[in-house]
Scaffold this motif. Structure first.
Motif, PDB file in Angstrom:
ATOM      1  N   ARG A 230       0.761  -1.307   0.273  1.00 49.92           N
ATOM      2  CA  ARG A 230       0.101   0.017  -0.055  1.00 49.92           C
ATOM      3  C   ARG A 230       0.745   1.353   0.074  1.00 49.92           C
ATOM      4  NH1 ARG A 230      -0.102  -2.468   4.489  1.00 49.92           N
ATOM      5  NH2 ARG A 230      -2.042  -3.785   4.083  1.00 49.92           N
ATOM      6  N   ASP A 231       1.948   1.165   0.536  1.00 48.45           N
ATOM      7  CA  ASP A 231       2.844   2.371   0.968  1.00 48.45           C
ATOM      8  C   ASP A 231       3.676   2.543  -0.654  1.00 48.45           C
ATOM      9  OD1 ASP A 231       2.111   2.911   3.174  1.00 48.45           O
ATOM     10  OD2 ASP A 231       3.701   1.840   4.141  1.00 48.45           O
ATOM     11  N   GLY A 232       3.665   1.560  -1.370  1.00 50.02           N
ATOM     12  CA  GLY A 232       4.260   1.596  -2.661  1.00 50.02           C
ATOM     13  C   GLY A 232       3.651   1.979  -3.796  1.00 50.02           C
ATOM     14  N   GLU A 233       2.181   2.079  -3.673  1.00 49.94           N
ATOM     15  CA  GLU A 233       1.522   2.557  -4.888  1.00 49.94           C
ATOM     16  C   GLU A 233       1.863   3.962  -5.487  1.00 49.94           C
ATOM     17  OE1 GLU A 233      -2.467   2.168  -3.129  1.00 49.94           O
ATOM     18  OE2 GLU A 233      -2.600   0.106  -3.285  1.00 49.94           O
ATOM     19  N   PRO A 234       2.167   4.970  -4.594  1.00 53.17           N
ATOM     20  CA  PRO A 234       2.759   6.207  -5.247  1.00 53.17           C
ATOM     21  C   PRO A 234       3.964   5.931  -6.222  1.00 53.17           C
ATOM     22  CG  PRO A 234       2.100   6.673  -2.859  1.00 53.17           C
ATOM     23  CD  PRO A 234       1.867   5.292  -3.016  1.00 53.17           C
ATOM     24  N   ALA A 235       4.969   5.217  -5.573  1.00 59.62           N
ATOM     25  CA  ALA A 235       6.038   5.013  -6.472  1.00 59.62           C
ATOM     26  C   ALA A 235       5.605   4.100  -7.700  1.00 59.62           C
ATOM     27  CB  ALA A 235       7.057   3.952  -5.475  1.00 59.62           C
ATOM     28  N   LEU A 236       4.866   3.311  -7.612  1.00 63.09           N
ATOM     29  CA  LEU A 236       4.557   2.397  -8.834  1.00 63.09           C
ATOM     30  C   LEU A 236       3.647   3.586  -9.895  1.00 63.09           C
ATOM     31  CD1 LEU A 236       3.738   0.193 -10.503  1.00 63.09           C
ATOM     32  CD2 LEU A 236       1.339  -0.073  -9.001  1.00 63.09           C
ATOM     33  N   ALA A 237       2.867   4.518  -9.471  1.00 66.07           N
ATOM     34  CA  ALA A 237       2.347   5.441 -10.350  1.00 66.07           C
ATOM     35  C   ALA A 237       3.675   6.174 -10.790  1.00 66.07           C
ATOM     36  CB  ALA A 237       1.486   6.231  -9.408  1.00 66.07           C
ATOM     37  N   LEU A 238       4.704   6.549 -10.091  1.00 67.59           N
ATOM     38  CA  LEU A 238       5.751   7.178 -10.765  1.00 67.59           C
ATOM     39  C   LEU A 238       6.413   6.487 -11.892  1.00 67.59           C
ATOM     40  CD1 LEU A 238       7.062   9.102  -7.593  1.00 67.59           C
ATOM     41  CD2 LEU A 238       5.924  10.319  -9.454  1.00 67.59           C
ATOM     42  N   LEU A 239       6.648   5.355 -11.637  1.00 71.34           N
ATOM     43  CA  LEU A 239       7.526   4.592 -12.411  1.00 71.34           C
ATOM     44  C   LEU A 239       6.550   4.226 -13.512  1.00 71.34           C
ATOM     45  CD1 LEU A 239       8.677   1.632 -10.135  1.00 71.34           C
ATOM     46  CD2 LEU A 239      10.029   3.251 -11.274  1.00 71.34           C
ATOM     47  N   GLU A 240       5.227   4.150 -13.702  1.00 71.29           N
ATOM     48  CA  GLU A 240       4.644   3.878 -14.811  1.00 71.29           C
ATOM     49  C   GLU A 240       4.423   5.234 -15.751  1.00 71.29           C
ATOM     50  OE1 GLU A 240       1.423   0.504 -13.405  1.00 71.29           O
ATOM     51  OE2 GLU A 240       0.710   2.633 -13.012  1.00 71.29           O
ATOM     52  N   ARG A 241       4.375   6.519 -14.975  1.00 68.19           N
ATOM     53  CA  ARG A 241       4.573   7.766 -15.760  1.00 68.19           C
ATOM     54  C   ARG A 241       5.771   7.941 -16.584  1.00 68.19           C
ATOM     55  NH1 ARG A 241       1.333  10.046 -11.426  1.00 68.19           N
ATOM     56  NH2 ARG A 241       3.497  10.940 -10.276  1.00 68.19           N
ATOM     57  N   GLU A 242       6.800   7.049 -15.913  1.00 69.84           N
ATOM     58  CA  GLU A 242       8.157   7.320 -16.575  1.00 69.84           C
ATOM     59  C   GLU A 242       8.286   6.560 -17.592  1.00 69.84           C
ATOM     60  OE1 GLU A 242      11.763   9.478 -16.814  1.00 69.84           O
ATOM     61  OE2 GLU A 242      10.129   9.765 -14.928  1.00 69.84           O
ATOM     62  N   GLY A 243       7.501   5.562 -17.867  1.00 66.31           N
ATOM     63  CA  GLY A 243       7.428   4.525 -18.876  1.00 66.31           C
ATOM     64  C   GLY A 243       7.812   3.235 -18.435  1.00 66.31           C
ATOM     65  N   PHE A 244       7.818   2.858 -17.182  1.00 70.73           N
ATOM     66  CA  PHE A 244       8.108   1.278 -16.589  1.00 70.73           C
ATOM     67  C   PHE A 244       6.708   0.439 -16.848  1.00 70.73           C
ATOM     68  CE2 PHE A 244      11.402   3.704 -14.617  1.00 70.73           C
ATOM     69  CZ  PHE A 244      12.719   2.526 -14.447  1.00 70.73           C
ATOM     70  N   GLU A 245       7.039  -0.706 -17.167  1.00 71.27           N
ATOM     71  CA  GLU A 245       5.907  -1.783 -17.207  1.00 71.27           C
ATOM     72  C   GLU A 245       6.354  -2.961 -16.527  1.00 71.27           C
ATOM     73  OE1 GLU A 245       5.844  -2.448 -21.462  1.00 71.27           O
ATOM     74  OE2 GLU A 245       4.643  -0.543 -21.888  1.00 71.27           O
ATOM     75  N   ARG A 246       5.356  -3.843 -16.107  1.00 69.30           N
ATOM     76  CA  ARG A 246       5.731  -4.933 -15.657  1.00 69.30           C
ATOM     77  C   ARG A 246       6.292  -6.127 -16.259  1.00 69.30           C
ATOM     78  NH1 ARG A 246       2.204  -5.958 -10.721  1.00 69.30           N
ATOM     79  NH2 ARG A 246       1.094  -4.324 -10.385  1.00 69.30           N
ATOM     80  N   SER A 247       7.421  -6.595 -15.619  1.00 69.24           N
ATOM     81  CA  SER A 247       8.269  -7.554 -16.460  1.00 69.24           C
ATOM     82  C   SER A 247       7.892  -8.825 -16.373  1.00 69.24           C
ATOM     83  CB  SER A 247       9.542  -7.579 -16.032  1.00 69.24           C
ATOM     84  OG  SER A 247       9.867  -7.729 -14.689  1.00 69.24           O
ATOM     85  N   GLY A 248       7.032  -9.337 -15.477  1.00 70.09           N
ATOM     86  CA  GLY A 248       6.800 -10.737 -15.373  1.00 70.09           C
ATOM     87  C   GLY A 248       7.471 -11.360 -14.119  1.00 70.09           C
ATOM     88  N   LEU A 249       8.430 -10.585 -13.680  1.00 72.71           N
ATOM     89  CA  LEU A 249       9.189 -11.019 -12.560  1.00 72.71           C
ATOM     90  C   LEU A 249       8.674 -10.556 -11.150  1.00 72.71           C
ATOM     91  CD1 LEU A 249      12.787 -10.084 -14.363  1.00 72.71           C
ATOM     92  CD2 LEU A 249      11.709 -12.396 -14.060  1.00 72.71           C
ATOM     93  N   VAL A 250       9.063 -11.274 -10.259  1.00 76.82           N
ATOM     94  CA  VAL A 250       8.604 -10.987  -8.885  1.00 76.82           C
ATOM     95  C   VAL A 250       9.614 -11.201  -7.900  1.00 76.82           C
ATOM     96  CG1 VAL A 250       6.035 -11.069  -9.364  1.00 76.82           C
ATOM     97  CG2 VAL A 250       7.241 -13.052  -8.193  1.00 76.82           C
ATOM     98  N   ASP A 251       9.598 -10.481  -6.806  1.00 76.96           N
ATOM     99  CA  ASP A 251      10.748 -10.827  -5.815  1.00 76.96           C
ATOM    100  C   ASP A 251      10.457 -12.133  -5.101  1.00 76.96           C
ATOM    101  OD1 ASP A 251      12.749  -9.250  -3.806  1.00 76.96           O
ATOM    102  OD2 ASP A 251      11.182 -10.502  -2.537  1.00 76.96           O
ATOM    103  N   ILE A 252      11.366 -12.864  -4.976  1.00 78.27           N
ATOM    104  CA  ILE A 252      11.448 -14.127  -4.473  1.00 78.27           C
ATOM    105  C   ILE A 252      10.898 -14.332  -3.023  1.00 78.27           C
ATOM    106  CG2 ILE A 252      13.153 -15.073  -6.050  1.00 78.27           C
ATOM    107  CD1 ILE A 252      15.118 -15.070  -3.690  1.00 78.27           C
ATOM    108  N   PHE A 253      11.166 -13.022  -2.155  1.00 81.00           N
ATOM    109  CA  PHE A 253      10.607 -13.185  -0.812  1.00 81.00           C
ATOM    110  C   PHE A 253       9.267 -12.658  -0.563  1.00 81.00           C
ATOM    111  CE2 PHE A 253      15.293 -12.818   0.859  1.00 81.00           C
ATOM    112  CZ  PHE A 253      15.587 -14.447   0.588  1.00 81.00           C
ATOM    113  N   ASP A 254       8.896 -11.489  -0.980  1.00 86.05           N
ATOM    114  CA  ASP A 254       7.646 -10.731  -0.848  1.00 86.05           C
ATOM    115  C   ASP A 254       6.648 -10.771  -2.015  1.00 86.05           C
ATOM    116  OD1 ASP A 254       8.384  -8.765  -2.294  1.00 86.05           O
ATOM    117  OD2 ASP A 254       8.842  -7.490  -0.482  1.00 86.05           O
ATOM    118  N   GLY A 255       7.131 -11.205  -3.208  1.00 89.41           N
ATOM    119  CA  GLY A 255       6.111 -11.418  -4.318  1.00 89.41           C
ATOM    120  C   GLY A 255       5.860 -10.003  -4.966  1.00 89.41           C
ATOM    121  N   GLY A 256       6.796  -8.869  -4.611  1.00 86.16           N
ATOM    122  CA  GLY A 256       6.524  -7.675  -5.164  1.00 86.16           C
ATOM    123  C   GLY A 256       7.025  -7.445  -6.597  1.00 86.16           C
TER     124      GLY A 256
END
Length: 334
Positions: A230-256
């Motif tokens: 929930r605290d990372g949603e603003p960071a996600l929005a910033l990344l998407e505005r910058e042109g980032f997209e989901r890669s299909g990779l997730v963190d091995i510990f928390d699944g982010g």
């Protein structure tokens, strides 16, 4: 005025405070004085060019231009997976078909991979809660791309960012408890600490060797795959505005999720240009993102400026914040 500057060993106390404030699961900012001290020393070496460009890890501090108080931190790691593998889970689709039963099924599965070697990582973005208004987070986040744009060849063609995964209201990670804990059998905090405080060999030693079928794991853990804290949603929005997209990779510990963008496609990099600095008074113009162009003395801020005929005019306070004199090069976005 908020100013972004390079971090160094003198910032240890402030960085430790930010690490405590960042909370559970913020893997890139551990509450470990030895680890953070080493990172600040590496940052100093990175900015001065004392180490190879691929091994550089730049740490940036967001500060109050008047008091010098530290309000936030962010980082740019020139190349992940250089000294040791950088593991992730890739979400794959496995198709199964039977002519005998005339059925076909697509199964999602998690597969351990090491695909990120050499990619540039932007991360460790954290701003104190009392300083998050007024565009502070955006300034700090975009300053990382101004740093990359200052000397693109120091960085990879692919830029990645790992976002913190989902934790429930009690601070539990459903993905960790439903998937990763079954292989590592240690508390999340211990595993989280070992990622940054050890060589990471334990990840490979204990990691699953075969695909993990999502349908066979706990529902809560499955729902957490690729879900942002929930605290990372603003960071996600910033990344998407910058042109980032989901890669299909997730963190091995928390699944982010791991977000990626081509270096030269970053919106801030594409939208910036280098001009000559002029200093004036009562500058009347829109707000621009401004930065110096020399990485050793990198500075970034947002301020009113006027652009005309290859020159950008700012007030003396802004010029001082950037550490620039009249006639020197300045990078401008906006």
């Amino acid at each position: 005025m908020l100013v972004v500057r390079p971090a160094g060993p003198a910032d240890l106390e402030a960085l430790m405070e930010l690490a405590v404030l960042s909370g559970r699961g913020f893997t890139s900012l551990p509450e470990d004085e030895a680890v953070l001290s080493e990172r600040l020393a590496l940052s100093q070496q990175s900015f001065t060019g004392a180490i190879a460009p691929a091994e550089a890890w730049y740490t940036l501090m967001l500060t109050d231009g008047e008091t010098g108080a530290v309000a936030g931190v962010a980082g740019v790691r020139a190349g992940v997976g250089i000294g040791r593998p950088h593991f992730s889970f890739r979400i794959v689709t496995l198709a199964q078909h039977s002519l005998a039963t005339k059925t076909r099924f697509d199964h999602q599965a998690l597969v351990l991979v090491n695909e990120c070697a050499g990619w540039t990582e932007v991360g460790s973005l954290f701003v104190r809660a009392d300083r998050r208004s007024g565009g502070a987070g955006s300034l700090l986040a975009r300053s990382r791309y101004m740093l990359i744009g200052a000397d693109p060849l120091r960085f990879s063609h692919t830029v990645m960012s790992e976002l913190r995964g989902w934790f429930d209201e009690d601070g539990r990670s459903p993905f960790w408890e439903g998937v990763s804990y079954k292989f590592y059998r240690i508390p999340f905090e211990q595993a989280d600490h070992m990622v940054t405080a050890s060589d990471g060999q334990f990840i490979l030693d204990l990691a699953p060797r075969h695909p993990i079928y999502v349908e066979l794991i706990d529902h809560g853990a499955a729902e957490a795959i690729g879900r942002v804290h929930r605290d990372g949603e603003p960071a996600l929005a910033l990344l998407e505005r910058e042109g980032f997209e989901r890669s299909g990779l997730v963190d091995i510990f928390d699944g982010g999720p791991t977000m990626t963008c081509a270096r030269d496609s970053l919106a801030t990099v594409r939208g910036s240009r280098t001009l000559r600095l002029a200093i004036g008074h009562d500058v009347d113009g829109p707000q621009y993102l401004l930065s110096s162009v020399a990485i050793p003395k990198f500075r970034a801020t947002q301020a009113a400026a006027a652009i005309d005929d290859g020159m950008v005019t700012v007030d003396p306070q802004t010029a001082t914040a950037l550490g620039l004199r009249e006639g020197e090069a300045v990078r401008v976005n906006g």
